[in-house]
Scaffold this motif. Sequence first.
Motif, short mmCIF file in Angstrom:
data_model
loop_
_atom_site.label_atom_id
_atom_site.label_comp_id
_atom_site.label_asym_id
_atom_site.label_seq_id
_atom_site.Cartn_x
_atom_site.Cartn_y
_atom_site.Cartn_z
N ILE A 230 29.35 -40.35 -5.55
CA ILE A 230 28.29 -38.85 -5.12
C ILE A 230 27.68 -39.64 -4.19
N GLU A 231 27.02 -40.40 -3.84
CA GLU A 231 25.27 -41.12 -3.20
C GLU A 231 26.34 -40.80 -2.34
N ARG A 232 27.52 -41.39 -1.84
CA ARG A 232 28.23 -41.17 -0.96
C ARG A 232 28.05 -39.72 0.12
N ARG A 238 24.24 -34.66 3.77
CA ARG A 238 23.21 -34.42 4.17
C ARG A 238 22.92 -34.91 5.83
N ASP A 239 24.17 -35.37 6.66
CA ASP A 239 24.53 -35.60 7.78
C ASP A 239 24.48 -34.51 8.22
N ASP A 240 23.38 -34.47 9.49
CA ASP A 240 23.41 -32.78 10.70
C ASP A 240 25.02 -32.95 11.16
N THR A 241 25.07 -33.91 11.64
CA THR A 241 26.73 -33.82 12.53
C THR A 241 28.11 -34.01 11.95
N ILE A 247 33.71 -29.51 2.12
CA ILE A 247 33.35 -29.86 0.39
C ILE A 247 34.58 -30.38 0.26
N LEU A 248 35.41 -30.12 0.58
CA LEU A 248 37.10 -31.10 0.45
C LEU A 248 37.83 -32.01 0.60
N GLU A 249 37.17 -32.04 1.99
CA GLU A 249 36.95 -33.04 3.01
C GLU A 249 36.52 -34.57 2.35
N ILE A 250 35.32 -33.92 2.05
CA ILE A 250 34.09 -34.98 1.48
C ILE A 250 34.51 -35.89 0.68
N LEU A 251 35.35 -35.08 -0.77
CA LEU A 251 36.04 -34.54 -1.78
C LEU A 251 36.90 -36.08 -2.00
N THR A 275 28.08 -27.07 -3.13
CA THR A 275 27.95 -26.07 -2.11
C THR A 275 26.41 -25.62 -1.54
N ALA A 276 25.74 -25.31 -3.21
CA ALA A 276 24.34 -25.21 -3.48
C ALA A 276 23.70 -26.52 -2.84
N TYR A 277 23.31 -27.72 -3.09
CA TYR A 277 23.07 -28.08 -2.63
C TYR A 277 22.74 -28.48 -1.01
N ARG A 278 23.70 -28.62 -0.71
CA ARG A 278 24.00 -28.01 0.88
C ARG A 278 23.44 -27.32 1.27
N LYS A 279 22.95 -26.01 0.97
CA LYS A 279 22.16 -25.13 0.71
C LYS A 279 20.65 -25.26 1.28
#
Length: 281
Positions: A230-232, A238-241, A247-251, A275-279
């Motif tokens: 989760i930290e990763r 948080r990375d703007d780039t 989200i699927l790719e991240i998990l 999703t809510a965290y990213r917003k």
Amino acid sequence: MLHIIPFLLANLILIPRFYIVDLASKIGFLSQSSSRLEIQLNHILIHSQIVAYIIAAFLLLRKAKRVYLENYAGANIESLNWLLQFTLALSGFYFIALAKNVFKFIEYPHILEWLKIGLFLFELLIISWYLYKALNNPSLFRNVDSKLKLVKDIISEKKQSEQLVTNDKEHSEELVKLKRYMVEKNPFLNPDLTIQDVATDIEMPVRDLSLLINHTLDQHFYDFINSYRIERAMDILRDDTKSKVTILEILYEVGFNSKSSFNTAFKKHTGSTPTAYRKTL
């Protein structure tokens, strides 16, 4: 020997009026089997034994859940969910069979026939579902180490052998070693990571590592590994780039193998969905 007791009782009941009588008496007994007390008692024995097995299966699954959480951090958790689903399906199948057998002893032939049809269809459904799971998720059927023990049992054994000696310095060194390994090697990116894998890499006995994580840190291995994942994931969010990364790719990138387990772990760790965290960023 305990499992054979109902079988022996079932046959002992049949001795007087079936096993030791002549052929004509046996045929007469079978022709009126539904009204015979021996047959009814046999049905009661059979169903009592099956109910006992079903209860035992659910109790074993409850214990297995703790073992899985203490030792696995990936696909093996899905195996536990599959075992629960399969046990529930077999329980449903059994209760239809129980209803069918009840109607064997009362005068409702049409209901009995419909229950038989329903039982055959349900059986076909379970077999098809089982094969579907086996073909699409072969990892669900891989064996799990049957020698794994609950941490509380390991602690109890060590207490009995007077081996459980608290050594803060030793625990501190082991924790530093473990956390350095997690940060430098990133083993949590492996979706099938087990506590045996980690123990091998840091050259620590599995029992000691299990006690360190599950007892000293008071975390299941599953939660311990997921906290790093989760930290990763939070770093990526948080990375703007990487704002275009889904989200699927991240998990998948951080070591999860299902969206549901990722969302559950993320909400447990942060209090919100990915999703809510990213917003909020």
